[in-house]
Design an enzyme around this catalytic site. Structure first.
Site, PDB file in Angstrom:
ATOM      1  N   HIS A   1       0.823  -1.218   0.000  1.00  0.00           N
ATOM      2  CA  HIS A   1       0.000   0.000   0.000  1.00  0.00           C
ATOM      3  C   HIS A   1       0.859   1.271   0.000  1.00  0.00           C
ATOM      4  O   HIS A   1       0.428   2.323   0.461  1.00  0.00           O
ATOM      5  CB  HIS A   1      -0.984  -0.015   1.180  1.00  0.00           C
ATOM      6  CG  HIS A   1      -0.331  -0.016   2.541  1.00  0.00           C
ATOM      7  ND1 HIS A   1      -0.881  -0.668   3.621  1.00  0.00           N
ATOM      8  CD2 HIS A   1       0.802   0.568   3.016  1.00  0.00           C
ATOM      9  CE1 HIS A   1      -0.100  -0.488   4.683  1.00  0.00           C
ATOM     10  NE2 HIS A   1       0.916   0.260   4.346  1.00  0.00           N
TER      11      HIS A   1
ATOM     12  N   HIS B   1      -2.290   4.866   9.464  1.00  0.00           N
ATOM     13  CA  HIS B   1      -0.936   5.320   9.828  1.00  0.00           C
ATOM     14  C   HIS B   1      -0.950   6.680  10.516  1.00  0.00           C
ATOM     15  O   HIS B   1       0.077   7.341  10.608  1.00  0.00           O
ATOM     16  CB  HIS B   1      -0.051   5.441   8.587  1.00  0.00           C
ATOM     17  CG  HIS B   1       0.127   4.196   7.782  1.00  0.00           C
ATOM     18  ND1 HIS B   1      -0.882   3.629   7.027  1.00  0.00           N
ATOM     19  CD2 HIS B   1       1.208   3.414   7.580  1.00  0.00           C
ATOM     20  CE1 HIS B   1      -0.412   2.562   6.394  1.00  0.00           C
ATOM     21  NE2 HIS B   1       0.844   2.409   6.716  1.00  0.00           N
TER      22      HIS B   1
ATOM     23  N   HIS C   1      10.014  -3.780   5.345  1.00  0.00           N
ATOM     24  CA  HIS C   1      10.469  -2.390   5.199  1.00  0.00           C
ATOM     25  C   HIS C   1      10.705  -1.755   6.558  1.00  0.00           C
ATOM     26  O   HIS C   1      10.081  -2.131   7.548  1.00  0.00           O
ATOM     27  CB  HIS C   1       9.536  -1.541   4.339  1.00  0.00           C
ATOM     28  CG  HIS C   1       8.107  -1.388   4.777  1.00  0.00           C
ATOM     29  ND1 HIS C   1       7.271  -2.428   5.097  1.00  0.00           N
ATOM     30  CD2 HIS C   1       7.344  -0.268   4.909  1.00  0.00           C
ATOM     31  CE1 HIS C   1       6.065  -1.971   5.390  1.00  0.00           C
ATOM     32  NE2 HIS C   1       6.066  -0.650   5.304  1.00  0.00           N
TER      33      HIS C   1
ATOM     34  N   GLU D   1       3.408  -5.232   9.317  1.00  0.00           N
ATOM     35  CA  GLU D   1       2.201  -5.085   8.477  1.00  0.00           C
ATOM     36  C   GLU D   1       1.777  -6.420   7.871  1.00  0.00           C
ATOM     37  O   GLU D   1       0.641  -6.559   7.398  1.00  0.00           O
ATOM     38  CB  GLU D   1       2.433  -4.039   7.374  1.00  0.00           C
ATOM     39  CG  GLU D   1       2.435  -2.619   7.920  1.00  0.00           C
ATOM     40  CD  GLU D   1       2.597  -1.531   6.858  1.00  0.00           C
ATOM     41  OE1 GLU D   1       2.431  -0.357   7.194  1.00  0.00           O
ATOM     42  OE2 GLU D   1       2.923  -1.851   5.687  1.00  0.00           O
TER      43      GLU D   1
END
Ligand code: DHB
Ligand code: FE
Length: 280
Positions: free
Chosen positions: A12, A59, A193, A240
């Site tokens: 995303h 977020h 990440h 995530e």
């Protein structure tokens, strides 16, 4: 009866939405990335889902560090996005399905999962970018949507095991909705990440490829990791992956993989794409 037609795991990354807004999808950097979504879009065109349940983590747009629910669900008639600092455009509002949302809330609550219920909810890039990727350039969204947020921002986070179980309960909740709906479940984010700190830019390709394989065939293997393990193996934003575990749990045991793709790096991230069809 509502039926899950399949599940999609997808990145995303906000830069994807910006590339789409700036019509850079054919640029050499982006072309292979967007090409991988062609077969997924064709599949969506063929199965014509009526509802998309999108598992993602907010977020900082709708929830901030002062109030961060572990699990939250939209129960609104529509959802809007807003400026969150990435330069993403404001899109046509996403239609909701309040009756289906409340059925999921009641059913999940009866299965011992307590969610924060949001009768107003702004959706951020975790929801918006995957929707754009699935249905690009649509004047009106072809599906009703139900956003489900799972915290991956403010520790402690829900464990991978709990997320897989949450997904299983979600699958049963969907199957017990009496209306005829074809439901696609999206799990968004990941894969490895780390956006800040000493290991900023950290990516673990072998682990990402392992996750892509295990999500399909043996999600229990991933459910055995702790959040700390995932941070170590996949970076601070690597947890995530739990959004994918919720999606996978909802699909039940028998799935068929129709597409799998991995590109690295996209922005700062190992970007995974997986399309799983439920085996009828
Ligand atoms: C990036 C990835 C994310 O998952 C996110 O939420 C924000 C940025 C990135 O790689 O740029
Ligand atoms: Fe993210």
């Amino acid at each position: 009866m509502a039926r899950i037609v399949g599940g999609i795991g997808t990145s995303h990354i906000p830069a994807i939405g910006i590339a789409m807004a700036k019509q850079q999808c054919e640029d050499p950097y982006w072309r292979p990335f967007f090409q991988a979504y062609g077969p997924v879009r064709n599949w969506l065109e063929a199965v014509q889902p009526t509802v998309a349940i999108v598992i993602y983590n907010d977020h900082g747009l709708n929830f901030f560090l002062d109030k961060m629910p572990a699990f939250a669900i939209g129960a609104a008639a529509e959802y809007r996005n807003a400026d969150e600092g990435w330069g993403l455009p404001t899109l046509t509002p996403f239609p909701g399905d309040t009756a289906f949302s409340w059925h999921l809330i009641e059913s999940l609550s009866a299965a011992d999962f307590d969610l924060t219920t949001c009768q107003e909810m702004l959706v951020d890039h975790g929801f918006v970018v995957p929707m754009q990727l699935m249905w690009p350039n649509t004047p009106a969204w072809p599906v009703r949507t139900i956003p489900i947020h799972v915290n991956t921002v403010q520790h402690p986070l829900p464990t991978p095991r709990r997320c897989l179980k949450f997904g299983e309960a979600l699958g049963q909740a969907i199957a017990s909705w009496p209306q005829d709906e074809r439901v696609v479940v999206l799990g968004t984010g990941g894969l490895s990440h780390q956006l800040d700190g000493r290991r900023a830019g950290f990516i673990n390709k072998p682990f990402d490829l392992y996750c892509l394989e295990k999500i399909e065939r043996d999600p229990e293997a991933l459910a055995r990791y702790s959040i700390r393990d995932l941070v170590e193996l996949a970076g601070t934003q690597g947890p995530e992956l739990i959004q994918w575990l919720v999606m996978r749990g909802a699909l039940g045991s028998a799935v068929r993989r129709l597409e799998s793709n991995y590109q690295v790096p996209i922005s700062n991230t190992g970007s995974g794409l997986l399309l799983l069809e439920t085996a009828a």
